[in-house]
Design a protein around this motif. Structure first.
Motif, PDB file in Angstrom:
ATOM      1  N   VAL A  87       0.838  -1.198   0.000  1.00 39.80           N
ATOM      2  CA  VAL A  87       0.000   0.000   0.000  1.00 39.80           C
ATOM      3  C   VAL A  87       0.872   1.247   0.000  1.00 39.80           C
ATOM      4  O   VAL A  87       2.065   1.207   0.312  1.00 39.80           O
ATOM      5  CB  VAL A  87      -0.951   0.038   1.224  1.00 39.80           C
ATOM      6  N   ARG A  88       0.277   2.355  -0.382  1.00 38.61           N
ATOM      7  CA  ARG A  88       0.911   3.670  -0.299  1.00 38.61           C
ATOM      8  C   ARG A  88       0.099   4.479   0.700  1.00 38.61           C
ATOM      9  O   ARG A  88      -1.128   4.519   0.624  1.00 38.61           O
ATOM     10  CB  ARG A  88       0.900   4.386  -1.650  1.00 38.61           C
ATOM     11  N   PHE A  89       0.767   5.097   1.639  1.00 37.78           N
ATOM     12  CA  PHE A  89       0.091   5.943   2.610  1.00 37.78           C
ATOM     13  C   PHE A  89       0.011   7.360   2.058  1.00 37.78           C
ATOM     14  O   PHE A  89       0.985   7.874   1.503  1.00 37.78           O
ATOM     15  CB  PHE A  89       0.833   5.924   3.950  1.00 37.78           C
ATOM     16  N   CYS A  90      -1.155   7.979   2.202  1.00 42.26           N
ATOM     17  CA  CYS A  90      -1.393   9.312   1.662  1.00 42.26           C
ATOM     18  C   CYS A  90      -2.072  10.182   2.707  1.00 42.26           C
ATOM     19  O   CYS A  90      -2.860   9.699   3.510  1.00 42.26           O
ATOM     20  CB  CYS A  90      -2.304   9.264   0.440  1.00 42.26           C
ATOM     21  N   ALA A  96       3.391  12.922  -0.732  1.00 45.71           N
ATOM     22  CA  ALA A  96       4.639  13.624  -0.440  1.00 45.71           C
ATOM     23  C   ALA A  96       4.615  14.318   0.925  1.00 45.71           C
ATOM     24  O   ALA A  96       5.605  14.926   1.315  1.00 45.71           O
ATOM     25  CB  ALA A  96       4.927  14.649  -1.529  1.00 45.71           C
ATOM     26  N   HIS A  97       3.517  14.244   1.637  1.00 46.13           N
ATOM     27  CA  HIS A  97       3.439  14.845   2.971  1.00 46.13           C
ATOM     28  C   HIS A  97       4.476  14.170   3.870  1.00 46.13           C
ATOM     29  O   HIS A  97       4.717  12.971   3.753  1.00 46.13           O
ATOM     30  CB  HIS A  97       2.028  14.656   3.534  1.00 46.13           C
ATOM     31  N   PRO A  98       5.121  14.911   4.791  1.00 43.64           N
ATOM     32  CA  PRO A  98       6.157  14.296   5.643  1.00 43.64           C
ATOM     33  C   PRO A  98       5.682  13.086   6.450  1.00 43.64           C
ATOM     34  O   PRO A  98       6.426  12.121   6.606  1.00 43.64           O
ATOM     35  CB  PRO A  98       6.574  15.437   6.572  1.00 43.64           C
ATOM     36  N   LEU A  99       4.442  13.100   6.946  1.00 42.48           N
ATOM     37  CA  LEU A  99       3.952  11.943   7.695  1.00 42.48           C
ATOM     38  C   LEU A  99       3.760  10.743   6.765  1.00 42.48           C
ATOM     39  O   LEU A  99       4.106   9.613   7.119  1.00 42.48           O
ATOM     40  CB  LEU A  99       2.643  12.266   8.419  1.00 42.48           C
ATOM     41  N   ALA A 100       3.225  10.978   5.570  1.00 41.97           N
ATOM     42  CA  ALA A 100       3.056   9.889   4.598  1.00 41.97           C
ATOM     43  C   ALA A 100       4.411   9.344   4.168  1.00 41.97           C
ATOM     44  O   ALA A 100       4.585   8.124   4.052  1.00 41.97           O
ATOM     45  CB  ALA A 100       2.262  10.376   3.387  1.00 41.97           C
ATOM     46  N   ALA A 101       5.375  10.222   3.952  1.00 44.07           N
ATOM     47  CA  ALA A 101       6.716   9.773   3.585  1.00 44.07           C
ATOM     48  C   ALA A 101       7.344   8.953   4.711  1.00 44.07           C
ATOM     49  O   ALA A 101       8.032   7.957   4.452  1.00 44.07           O
ATOM     50  CB  ALA A 101       7.593  10.977   3.247  1.00 44.07           C
ATOM     51  N   HIS A 102       7.095   9.367   5.955  1.00 46.08           N
ATOM     52  CA  HIS A 102       7.614   8.611   7.103  1.00 46.08           C
ATOM     53  C   HIS A 102       7.031   7.200   7.113  1.00 46.08           C
ATOM     54  O   HIS A 102       7.768   6.221   7.301  1.00 46.08           O
ATOM     55  CB  HIS A 102       7.271   9.350   8.396  1.00 46.08           C
ATOM     56  N   PHE A 103       5.727   7.065   6.901  1.00 51.98           N
ATOM     57  CA  PHE A 103       5.098   5.740   6.919  1.00 51.98           C
ATOM     58  C   PHE A 103       5.457   4.925   5.683  1.00 51.98           C
ATOM     59  O   PHE A 103       5.549   3.706   5.761  1.00 51.98           O
ATOM     60  CB  PHE A 103       3.575   5.874   7.050  1.00 51.98           C
ATOM     61  N   GLN A 105       8.243   4.661   4.264  1.00 47.30           N
ATOM     62  CA  GLN A 105       9.580   4.080   4.346  1.00 47.30           C
ATOM     63  C   GLN A 105       9.590   2.745   5.088  1.00 47.30           C
ATOM     64  O   GLN A 105      10.574   2.041   5.047  1.00 47.30           O
ATOM     65  CB  GLN A 105      10.544   5.057   4.992  1.00 47.30           C
ATOM     66  N   PHE A 106       8.492   2.374   5.770  1.00 47.53           N
ATOM     67  CA  PHE A 106       8.408   1.096   6.477  1.00 47.53           C
ATOM     68  C   PHE A 106       7.797   0.045   5.551  1.00 47.53           C
ATOM     69  O   PHE A 106       6.572  -0.116   5.475  1.00 47.53           O
ATOM     70  CB  PHE A 106       7.571   1.236   7.751  1.00 47.53           C
ATOM     71  N   ASN A 107       8.655  -0.693   4.829  1.00 47.75           N
ATOM     72  CA  ASN A 107       8.171  -1.660   3.839  1.00 47.75           C
ATOM     73  C   ASN A 107       7.413  -2.822   4.472  1.00 47.75           C
ATOM     74  O   ASN A 107       6.453  -3.328   3.888  1.00 47.75           O
ATOM     75  CB  ASN A 107       9.335  -2.186   3.001  1.00 47.75           C
ATOM     76  N   SER A 108       7.816  -3.247   5.656  1.00 50.94           N
ATOM     77  CA  SER A 108       7.105  -4.365   6.293  1.00 50.94           C
ATOM     78  C   SER A 108       5.686  -3.936   6.690  1.00 50.94           C
ATOM     79  O   SER A 108       4.746  -4.727   6.565  1.00 50.94           O
ATOM     80  CB  SER A 108       7.874  -4.874   7.511  1.00 50.94           C
ATOM     81  N   LEU A 109       5.508  -2.704   7.136  1.00 47.60           N
ATOM     82  CA  LEU A 109       4.170  -2.196   7.448  1.00 47.60           C
ATOM     83  C   LEU A 109       3.329  -2.088   6.180  1.00 47.60           C
ATOM     84  O   LEU A 109       2.165  -2.504   6.172  1.00 47.60           O
ATOM     85  CB  LEU A 109       4.263  -0.836   8.143  1.00 47.60           C
ATOM     86  N   ARG A 110       3.894  -1.581   5.107  1.00 47.55           N
ATOM     87  CA  ARG A 110       3.162  -1.455   3.836  1.00 47.55           C
ATOM     88  C   ARG A 110       2.726  -2.829   3.327  1.00 47.55           C
ATOM     89  O   ARG A 110       1.600  -3.006   2.868  1.00 47.55           O
ATOM     90  CB  ARG A 110       4.028  -0.752   2.805  1.00 47.55           C
ATOM     91  N   GLN A 111       3.609  -3.825   3.422  1.00 47.11           N
ATOM     92  CA  GLN A 111       3.284  -5.176   2.951  1.00 47.11           C
ATOM     93  C   GLN A 111       2.226  -5.821   3.832  1.00 47.11           C
ATOM     94  O   GLN A 111       1.297  -6.472   3.338  1.00 47.11           O
ATOM     95  CB  GLN A 111       4.550  -6.041   2.910  1.00 47.11           C
ATOM     96  N   ALA A 171       2.049   1.742  15.891  1.00 44.32           N
ATOM     97  CA  ALA A 171       2.476   2.339  17.159  1.00 44.32           C
ATOM     98  C   ALA A 171       3.994   2.531  17.189  1.00 44.32           C
ATOM     99  O   ALA A 171       4.482   3.566  17.659  1.00 44.32           O
ATOM    100  CB  ALA A 171       2.019   1.470  18.334  1.00 44.32           C
ATOM    101  N   GLN A 172       4.740   1.567  16.680  1.00 43.42           N
ATOM    102  CA  GLN A 172       6.191   1.710  16.624  1.00 43.42           C
ATOM    103  C   GLN A 172       6.597   2.842  15.680  1.00 43.42           C
ATOM    104  O   GLN A 172       7.517   3.602  15.976  1.00 43.42           O
ATOM    105  CB  GLN A 172       6.838   0.400  16.176  1.00 43.42           C
ATOM    106  N   ALA A 173       5.926   2.945  14.528  1.00 45.83           N
ATOM    107  CA  ALA A 173       6.247   4.002  13.568  1.00 45.83           C
ATOM    108  C   ALA A 173       5.950   5.387  14.152  1.00 45.83           C
ATOM    109  O   ALA A 173       6.698   6.335  13.930  1.00 45.83           O
ATOM    110  CB  ALA A 173       5.470   3.801  12.285  1.00 45.83           C
ATOM    111  N   MET A 174       4.878   5.504  14.932  1.00 44.42           N
ATOM    112  CA  MET A 174       4.566   6.786  15.543  1.00 44.42           C
ATOM    113  C   MET A 174       5.576   7.150  16.626  1.00 44.42           C
ATOM    114  O   MET A 174       5.868   8.322  16.829  1.00 44.42           O
ATOM    115  CB  MET A 174       3.150   6.778  16.120  1.00 44.42           C
ATOM    116  N   ARG A 175       6.139   6.162  17.311  1.00 41.35           N
ATOM    117  CA  ARG A 175       7.179   6.441  18.305  1.00 41.35           C
ATOM    118  C   ARG A 175       8.468   6.914  17.651  1.00 41.35           C
ATOM    119  O   ARG A 175       9.254   7.617  18.260  1.00 41.35           O
ATOM    120  CB  ARG A 175       7.454   5.193  19.147  1.00 41.35           C
ATOM    121  N   ARG A 176       8.715   6.497  16.401  1.00 41.75           N
ATOM    122  CA  ARG A 176       9.951   6.859  15.696  1.00 41.75           C
ATOM    123  C   ARG A 176       9.832   8.169  14.921  1.00 41.75           C
ATOM    124  O   ARG A 176      10.746   8.499  14.166  1.00 41.75           O
ATOM    125  CB  ARG A 176      10.329   5.756  14.727  1.00 41.75           C
TER     126      ARG A 176
END
Length: 178
Positions: A87-90, A96-103, A105-111, A171-176
């Motif tokens: 998936v792509r987070f938007c 291109a929003h910084p929060l979407a770009a942050h999410f 980058q986590f390929n395991s979460l996207r998969q 939750a881990q991504a939000m902590r990072r």
């Protein structure tokens, strides 16, 4: 004909059976479970009324504190219709929003989110707080009056694992967050 309210206790009982093995805390209209010492998940019932039926579904949420000072709504978009791709987070349609770009980058979460059968994935950030809600296709119940019918769509073990893993990774991504 009266508009009798259907009880959500039957659906919560069925979801509780599907979550056997996890430490659950049952409240009046919700279930809470701990994924780790920092991450807790709440399960609430949502109801959609139809003419002679109702659809009750469960919403799994995880929330916490963050340093962001603006309101943001992040959603997940599935790019492929024939084959599932990550998936792509938007944010409001802008990947291109910084929060979407942050999410993104986590390929395991996207998969993991791409393999999950969900009706709705939403991460809402308000100043100082965040809340992620996932509504899976399963863990829901269809209730009809004519013919009298009640059908529960079970939360399969594989989907349960994907759902709880998704919430834990969010939750881990939000902590990072920087």
């Amino acid at each position: 004909m009266s508009c009798a309210r259907w009880s959500d206790a039957a659906l919560l009982n069925a979801v509780e059976r599907d979550l056997t093995g996890w430490p659950l805390i049952r409240a009046a209209r919700q279930i809470s479970l701990k994924l780790s010492s920092e991450v807790g998940v709440q399960v609430k019932v949502k109801e959609k009324r139809l003419f002679m039926a109702a659809i009750q579904s469960c919403e799994f949420t995880v929330s916490g504190r963050c340093a962001l000072g603006q309101s943001i709504r992040l959603t997940a978009r599935q790019p492929g219709w024939l084959r599932r791709q990550p998936v792509r987070f938007c944010v409001s349609g802008h990947p291109a929003h910084p929060l979407a770009a942050h999410f993104n980058q986590f390929n395991s979460l996207r998969q993991t989110v791409s393999e999950l059968d969900y009706r709705r994935f939403e991460l809402v950030v308000t100043p100082g707080r965040w809340r992620c809600a996932v509504e899976p296709w399963t863990a829901s119940e269809v209730i009809c009056r004519l013919p009298p019918l009640r059908r529960y769509l079970r939360l399969e073990p594989h989907q349960r694992m994907l759902l709880l893993s998704t919430l834990h990774m969010v939750a881990q991504a939000m902590r990072r967050l920087p």
